[in-house]
Design a protein around this motif. Structure first.
Motif, PDB file in Angstrom:
ATOM      1  N   HIS A 118      52.123  10.025  24.544  1.00 41.28           N
ATOM      2  CA  HIS A 118      51.561  11.171  23.820  1.00 41.28           C
ATOM      3  C   HIS A 118      51.823  11.104  22.308  1.00 41.28           C
ATOM      4  O   HIS A 118      52.416  12.007  21.726  1.00 41.28           O
ATOM      5  CB  HIS A 118      52.090  12.488  24.383  1.00 41.28           C
ATOM      6  CG  HIS A 118      51.654  12.783  25.776  1.00 41.28           C
ATOM      7  ND1 HIS A 118      50.385  13.238  26.080  1.00 41.28           N
ATOM      8  CD2 HIS A 118      52.322  12.671  26.959  1.00 41.28           C
ATOM      9  CE1 HIS A 118      50.297  13.408  27.392  1.00 41.28           C
ATOM     10  NE2 HIS A 118      51.447  13.078  27.947  1.00 41.28           N
ATOM     11  N   ASP A 152      48.171   8.352  29.383  1.00 44.52           N
ATOM     12  CA  ASP A 152      48.464   9.425  28.438  1.00 44.52           C
ATOM     13  C   ASP A 152      49.177   8.899  27.195  1.00 44.52           C
ATOM     14  O   ASP A 152      50.376   9.106  27.000  1.00 44.52           O
ATOM     15  CB  ASP A 152      49.218  10.576  29.086  1.00 44.52           C
ATOM     16  CG  ASP A 152      48.289  11.513  29.844  1.00 44.52           C
ATOM     17  OD1 ASP A 152      47.080  11.213  29.922  1.00 44.52           O
ATOM     18  OD2 ASP A 152      48.771  12.547  30.344  1.00 44.52           O
ATOM     19  N   ASN A 189      44.822  11.421  32.159  1.00 48.41           N
ATOM     20  CA  ASN A 189      43.933  12.560  31.936  1.00 48.41           C
ATOM     21  C   ASN A 189      43.776  12.915  30.459  1.00 48.41           C
ATOM     22  O   ASN A 189      42.820  13.590  30.091  1.00 48.41           O
ATOM     23  CB  ASN A 189      44.403  13.781  32.735  1.00 48.41           C
ATOM     24  CG  ASN A 189      45.815  14.199  32.398  1.00 48.41           C
ATOM     25  OD1 ASN A 189      46.750  13.407  32.546  1.00 48.41           O
ATOM     26  ND2 ASN A 189      45.990  15.418  31.959  1.00 48.41           N
ATOM     27  N   ASN A 190      44.678  12.456  29.593  1.00 47.12           N
ATOM     28  CA  ASN A 190      44.561  12.716  28.156  1.00 47.12           C
ATOM     29  C   ASN A 190      44.067  11.508  27.366  1.00 47.12           C
ATOM     30  O   ASN A 190      44.116  11.529  26.137  1.00 47.12           O
ATOM     31  CB  ASN A 190      45.908  13.183  27.591  1.00 47.12           C
ATOM     32  CG  ASN A 190      46.246  14.585  28.037  1.00 47.12           C
ATOM     33  OD1 ASN A 190      45.447  15.490  27.884  1.00 47.12           O
ATOM     34  ND2 ASN A 190      47.419  14.756  28.614  1.00 47.12           N
ATOM     35  N   TRP A 226      41.057  10.383  26.627  1.00 52.44           N
ATOM     36  CA  TRP A 226      39.622  10.627  26.565  1.00 52.44           C
ATOM     37  C   TRP A 226      38.901   9.432  25.963  1.00 52.44           C
ATOM     38  O   TRP A 226      39.310   8.888  24.951  1.00 52.44           O
ATOM     39  CB  TRP A 226      39.330  11.876  25.733  1.00 52.44           C
ATOM     40  CG  TRP A 226      40.051  13.065  26.253  1.00 52.44           C
ATOM     41  CD1 TRP A 226      39.780  13.753  27.401  1.00 52.44           C
ATOM     42  CD2 TRP A 226      41.176  13.702  25.674  1.00 52.44           C
ATOM     43  NE1 TRP A 226      40.666  14.782  27.569  1.00 52.44           N
ATOM     44  CE2 TRP A 226      41.540  14.779  26.515  1.00 52.44           C
ATOM     45  CE3 TRP A 226      41.926  13.476  24.523  1.00 52.44           C
ATOM     46  CZ2 TRP A 226      42.606  15.621  26.246  1.00 52.44           C
ATOM     47  CZ3 TRP A 226      42.998  14.317  24.257  1.00 52.44           C
ATOM     48  CH2 TRP A 226      43.323  15.366  25.109  1.00 52.44           C
TER      49      TRP A 226
END
Length: 154
Positions: A10, A34, A56-57, A59
């Motif tokens: 992240h 992620d 899921n993050n 994109w």
């Protein structure tokens, strides 16, 4: 063979880089999603190309959401875990591992380090890089050893 297993950086790419530099002995790096773009921000100091799984993050990432690998004769199911709803348990991971004849499951998403051995299957989450967590997996003569670690504990 030593695998360096990381997930959920992240945008904490400096921590990711420190972890990778600390484990130059790793034969492979597996990133479980992620923060996949963080690999574009770090210059890997040795010629190990990471295996990248999108989370899921991540994109717009073209990396797969899961992958079955065979390394040193061990079948490994790699996933971020959001599609298997891991925040509610590991049942779907275990079922998918059985279906794919995997002996090792690597996943992220929950940000919590986790290890379980059940029914001949090792299920391992290295935790979140953003918290300093990562893992190593040693594959030796058909045996699997999962090791939880934290860069801030050194």
């Amino acid at each position: 063979m030593r695998l360096l297993v990381v997930s959920d950086s992240h945008r904490h790419y400096t921590t990711l880089r420190k972890i990778i530099l600390l484990h130059r002995e790793a034969d492979r790096i597996i990133f479980l999603g992620d923060g996949i773009d963080d690999f574009d921000k770090i210059d890997l100091p040795f010629p190990v190309s990471p295996i990248l799984i999108s989370g899921n993050n991540d994109w717009g990432s073209i990396a797969p959401k899961s992958e079955i690998l065979t390394l040193d004769g061990i079948r490994i199911y790699c996933t971020h875990g959001h599609l298997e709803h891991v925040k509610y348990g590991e049942d779907l991971l275990f079922t998918t591992a059985l279906k794919n004849e995997a002996s090792l499951v690597l996943f992220g998403h929950t940000h919590n380090q986790y290890y379980e051995y059940s029914g001949g299957i090792h299920i391992f989450n290295p935790g979140a890089v953003m918290d300093g967590n990562y893992g190593m997996v040693d594959l030796i003569n058909g045996q699997i050893m999962c090791i939880k670690a934290n860069i801030f504990d050194r």
